[in-house]
Each structure stands twice: as C-alpha cells, then as structure tokens.
Enzyme design. Structure first.
Site, PDB file in Angstrom:
ATOM      1  N   GLY A  11       0.653  -1.301  -0.030  1.00 23.27           N
ATOM      2  CA  GLY A  11       0.084   0.120  -0.133  1.00 23.27           C
ATOM      3  C   GLY A  11       0.808   1.309  -0.060  1.00 23.27           C
ATOM      4  N   ALA A  12       1.982   1.280  -0.447  1.00 23.46           N
ATOM      5  CA  ALA A  12       3.025   2.153  -0.591  1.00 23.46           C
ATOM      6  C   ALA A  12       2.558   3.529  -0.990  1.00 23.46           C
ATOM      7  CB  ALA A  12       4.376   1.751  -1.413  1.00 23.46           C
ATOM      8  N   ALA A  13       1.798   3.514  -1.987  1.00 21.71           N
ATOM      9  CA  ALA A  13       1.240   5.011  -2.488  1.00 21.71           C
ATOM     10  C   ALA A  13      -0.020   5.267  -1.884  1.00 21.71           C
ATOM     11  CB  ALA A  13       0.854   4.697  -4.183  1.00 21.71           C
ATOM     12  N   GLY A  14      -0.450   4.760  -0.666  1.00 22.84           N
ATOM     13  CA  GLY A  14      -1.476   5.240   0.156  1.00 22.84           C
ATOM     14  C   GLY A  14      -1.269   6.237   0.955  1.00 22.84           C
ATOM     15  N   ILE A  16      -1.065   6.399   4.457  1.00 22.59           N
ATOM     16  CA  ILE A  16       0.000   5.889   5.359  1.00 22.59           C
ATOM     17  C   ILE A  16       1.348   5.697   4.910  1.00 22.59           C
ATOM     18  CG2 ILE A  16       0.695   4.097   6.990  1.00 22.59           C
ATOM     19  CD1 ILE A  16      -2.337   3.548   7.740  1.00 22.59           C
ATOM     20  N   ARG A 100     -14.338  -1.282  11.921  1.00 25.80           N
ATOM     21  CA  ARG A 100     -12.952  -1.792  11.214  1.00 25.80           C
ATOM     22  C   ARG A 100     -13.311  -3.214  10.600  1.00 25.80           C
ATOM     23  NH1 ARG A 100     -10.861   0.697  15.728  1.00 25.80           N
ATOM     24  NH2 ARG A 100      -9.705   2.477  15.173  1.00 25.80           N
ATOM     25  N   GLN A 114      -0.741 -12.544   0.949  1.00 24.41           N
ATOM     26  CA  GLN A 114       0.323 -12.047   1.164  1.00 24.41           C
ATOM     27  C   GLN A 114       1.073 -12.879   2.195  1.00 24.41           C
ATOM     28  OE1 GLN A 114      -0.339  -7.589   1.794  1.00 24.41           O
ATOM     29  NE2 GLN A 114      -0.635  -7.423  -0.283  1.00 24.41           N
ATOM     30  N   ASP A 161      -3.058   2.723  19.155  1.00 21.45           N
ATOM     31  CA  ASP A 161      -3.818   2.881  20.566  1.00 21.45           C
ATOM     32  C   ASP A 161      -3.152   3.124  21.827  1.00 21.45           C
ATOM     33  OD1 ASP A 161      -5.829   1.919  18.816  1.00 21.45           O
ATOM     34  OD2 ASP A 161      -4.625  -0.016  18.619  1.00 21.45           O
ATOM     35  N   ARG A 164      -2.115   6.769  21.632  1.00 23.05           N
ATOM     36  CA  ARG A 164      -3.017   7.634  22.009  1.00 23.05           C
ATOM     37  C   ARG A 164      -3.610   7.456  23.554  1.00 23.05           C
ATOM     38  NH1 ARG A 164      -6.759   5.211  16.926  1.00 23.05           N
ATOM     39  NH2 ARG A 164      -6.164   6.806  15.424  1.00 23.05           N
ATOM     40  N   HIS A 189      -7.684  -4.281  18.259  1.00 21.83           N
ATOM     41  CA  HIS A 189      -7.433  -2.743  17.671  1.00 21.83           C
ATOM     42  C   HIS A 189      -9.037  -2.386  17.001  1.00 21.83           C
ATOM     43  CE1 HIS A 189      -6.385   0.922  15.770  1.00 21.83           C
ATOM     44  NE2 HIS A 189      -6.548   0.512  14.509  1.00 21.83           N
TER      45      HIS A 189
END
Ligand SMILES: NC(=O)C1=CN([C@@H]2O[C@H](COP(=O)(O)OP(=O)(O)OC[C@H]3O[C@@H](n4cnc5c(N)ncnc54)[C@H](O)[C@@H]3O)[C@@H](O)[C@H]2O)C=CC1
Ligand SMILES: O=C([O-])CC(=O)C(=O)O
Length: 327
Positions: A11-14, A16, A100, A114, A161, A164, A189
């Site tokens: 997800g490298a282009a997202g 995060i 989630r 994966q 978490d 936070r 989570h």
C-alpha cells in the site's frame, strides 16, 4: 557500513505509505547508521502504479544517504523477496459510519495471498507488522497462510492505541508523556480494546493513584481511546495516517532495536497466558531486546479487567470464525 535491511511496504502509494516511507529512508525506524532497501507493493492498476512511481521519484529527490535501493512492483513475491521486515499497510480503509470489522471479508483475501507470498520468498526471520484493518485478524490470517515461518514473527499494530492512551493520560494527570511507563492496551484494535493503566507509573509513582478517578477511566478514557480512529475519520474525512505511520515506525523500531526494559503494546499470537487462547492475535504488554519481544508475565487481572479482556477476546474470536473458511 552495515548490510542494508530489506523493508517491504504494501500500500506504498496510500496515505499511510506517504507518511511512512520517507521516515524509514531517513533512518528514523532502524537507526541513522542502517541502510535500507525499500521494496514497495501496490495494486496492479495503472493509477496505483503511477502514484507509486511518483512516490519513488520523490524518495529519489530526497537523496537519502541510507536509501541503498528501491523496488516498486505489483507482485507480492517481488516485494517480499528476502524481506527482513514486512509492513502490511495496503488494504481498504473504513469510511464514516463503518467499523473496522466491516472491512473483514474485503481485506481478508489480501492477507491470505500476502501470507502465502511471505511464506514462499521472505527471509525466514522476517518481522511482519500488519497495519491494514482489521489489523489483528488480518495478522492472524497472514500468520496462518505462512506455515513455514515462525508464528511469533507475525504481529498486529496496537501501538497507535498505546500512543493515544499515553497522550490522554498525560493530559489528564498533567505529566509529561515521556515519563509514563508500564501502560498496556489489551486485545483488539477496535472499540473493544482495553487500555489499562493500573500498573502505569510516572517517575516511579502510581499513575492510577495520581488520577484516582474510576468514573473517568470507565466512561471517558476507555471509550475515547477506543473510538479515536472514528473521531479522526469524522474530523478529517479520512482515516488517521501520519499518526498511524508514526506508530508503525515505533513498533518496528522497538522490536528491532529494543525497549531498554520499557513496556510497549504489540498484537502478538497468544501463548495461552492471561486466559487468551493460544494463537489469538491479541494486544499485550511486551519488552523487546535483541530483536525479540517478550510478554510481560504474571500481571494480576481484577474483575473489571477480566470482563474488558474477555469482551475484546470475544470479538476477536468472532472475527476469527468469520474468516475460518479462508484458511
Ligand atoms: N492498525 C492501525 O492502527 C491502523 C490501521 N489503518 C488501516 O491501514 C490501511 C491503509 O490505510 P491508508 O493508507 O489510509 O489507506 P489508503 O487507501 O490511502 O491506502 C491504501 C493503499 O493500499 C493499496 N492497496 C490496496 N490493496 C492492496 C494490495 N492487495 N496490495 C498492495 N497494495 C494494496 C491501495 O492501492 C492504496 O494505495 C487501512 O486498512 C486502514 O484502515 C489505518 C490507521 C491505523
Ligand atoms: O479508525 C480507523 O479506521 C483507522 C484506524 O485504525 C485508526 O485510526 O485507529
């Protein structure tokens, strides 16, 4: 010069990814003397691949001395080849009004594929962190899909978490965030997680005694930490990204470089302690040294805590049943 460490990021282009990759390449995750090779995975769609090429151009333009190489690909077996660290971020994020676990079936198949690819091509010592939601169950799926890799190498991100909770506690008690030790976030989570400061200290003094407010704990603190992700989606219109990337950096940094005896929270496959059935990917307190995490054992569990720990466990068991047919 040390041998470069191969860090795979999905997800490298997202969102995060964009907050994460530059910090890894600058040495914030593995140390300012540790070269890295980034192996980045994105979906095999032109838009995603073009965005990834753009991110790689920007990484190049930073001229990071520690960036010893880069691979951008749509093939998990290329991204995970000999990976020492795999940060599995790529997955659909939730939008407003979703929990989630609503992402479960959609994202689960990513983690079977994966996990199998890691099993085939990654370093036998690969350290895997799952960030994509629902993170605990996705980590469980990846672990089960990689039977030739040690189960202990698969972890889920509870560190956001944990961080936070640290900030909420520091605000409440009027103490410095960096002075708080021995915090725990148990479980999933998700809003059922149980942030627990019964053992927490500030410069050796009990934080629970300093706060001394059971009503705030039950009715403000625990729900606020549990629902912080939703509050950010509500405010930003997008799920948290920079703070999530920061937590991912903290998680891997501490796992690899150690915590010096300090407790941090990691989602790890249970060893059966604390009444959590073996294998469940559950947030627990750990210390890290020499590249390994060790559970903090033998903490007392009172009635309030047992109920909270069982509630988040029940949700994880339900999620596990929901994906059993995929494994
Ligand atoms: N565990 C935690 O504490 C947190 C977890 N998250 C989760 O992290 C995930 C990513 O969030 P964002 O970066 O904001 O989402 P995003 O949508 O901005 O980026 C996700 C990227 O992953 C890519 N992707 C999707 N499927 C993929 C696959 N099979 N292989 C490789 N790449 C793939 C997409 O093309 C996209 O570029 C979400 O599931 C989100 O809910 C977010 C914040 C905190
Ligand atoms: O809430 C979400 O969907 C994103 C996330 O996991 C978080 O911010 O904790």
């Amino acid at each position: 010069m040390k041998t470069p460490v191969r860090v795979a990021v999905t997800g490298a282009a997202g969102q995060i990814g964009y907050s994460l990759l530059f910090r890894i390449a600058s040495g914030e995750m593995l140390g300012k003397d540790q070269p890295v090779i980034l192996q980045m995975l994105e979906l095999p769609m032109e838009k995603a691949q073009a965005a990834l090429r753009g991110v790689m151009m920007e990484l190049e333009d930073c001229a990071f001395p520690l960036l010893a190489g880069m691979v951008g690909t749509d093939d998990a077996e290329v991204a995970f080849k000999d990976a020492d660290i795999a940060m599995l971020v790529g997955a659909r994020p939730r939008g407003p009004g979703m929990e989630r676990k609503d992402l479960l079936l959609e994202n689960a198949k990513i983690f079977t594929a994966q996990g199998a690819a890691l099993n085939k091509v990654a370093s036998r010592n690969v350290k895997v962190l799952v960030v994509g939601n629902p993170a605990n169950t996705n980590a469980y799926i990846a672990m089960k899909s990689a039977p030739d890799l040690p189960a202990k190498n698969f972890t889920a991100m509870l560190r956001l978490d944990h961080n936070r909770a640290l900030s909420q506690l520091a605000n409440k008690a009027g103490v410095a965030v960096g002075d708080i030790e021995k915090l725990v976030v148990w479980g999933n989570h998700s809003p059922t997680m149980y942030p627990d400061y019964r053992f927490a200290t500030v410069n050796g003094k009990s934080l629970k005694d300093m706060i001394d407010d059971a009503d705030w704990n039950a009715n403000t603190f625990i729900p606020q930490v549990g629902k912080r992700g939703a509050a950010i989606i509500e405010a930003r219109g997008l799920s948290s990204a920079a703070s999530a990337a920061n937590a991912a950096i903290d998680h891997i940094h501490d796992w690899v470089l150690g915590t010096d005896g300090k407790w941090v929270t990691m989602g790890v496959p249970s060893d059966g302690s604390y009444g959590i059935p073996e294998g469940v990917m559950y947030g627990v307190p750990v210390t890290c040294a020499n590249g390994e995490y060790t559970r903090v054992e033998g903490l007392p569990v009172d009635g309030f805590s047992r109920a909270a720990m069982d509630k988040t466990l029940a949700e994880l068991e339900e999620e596990r049943q929901g994906v059993a047919h995929l494994l």
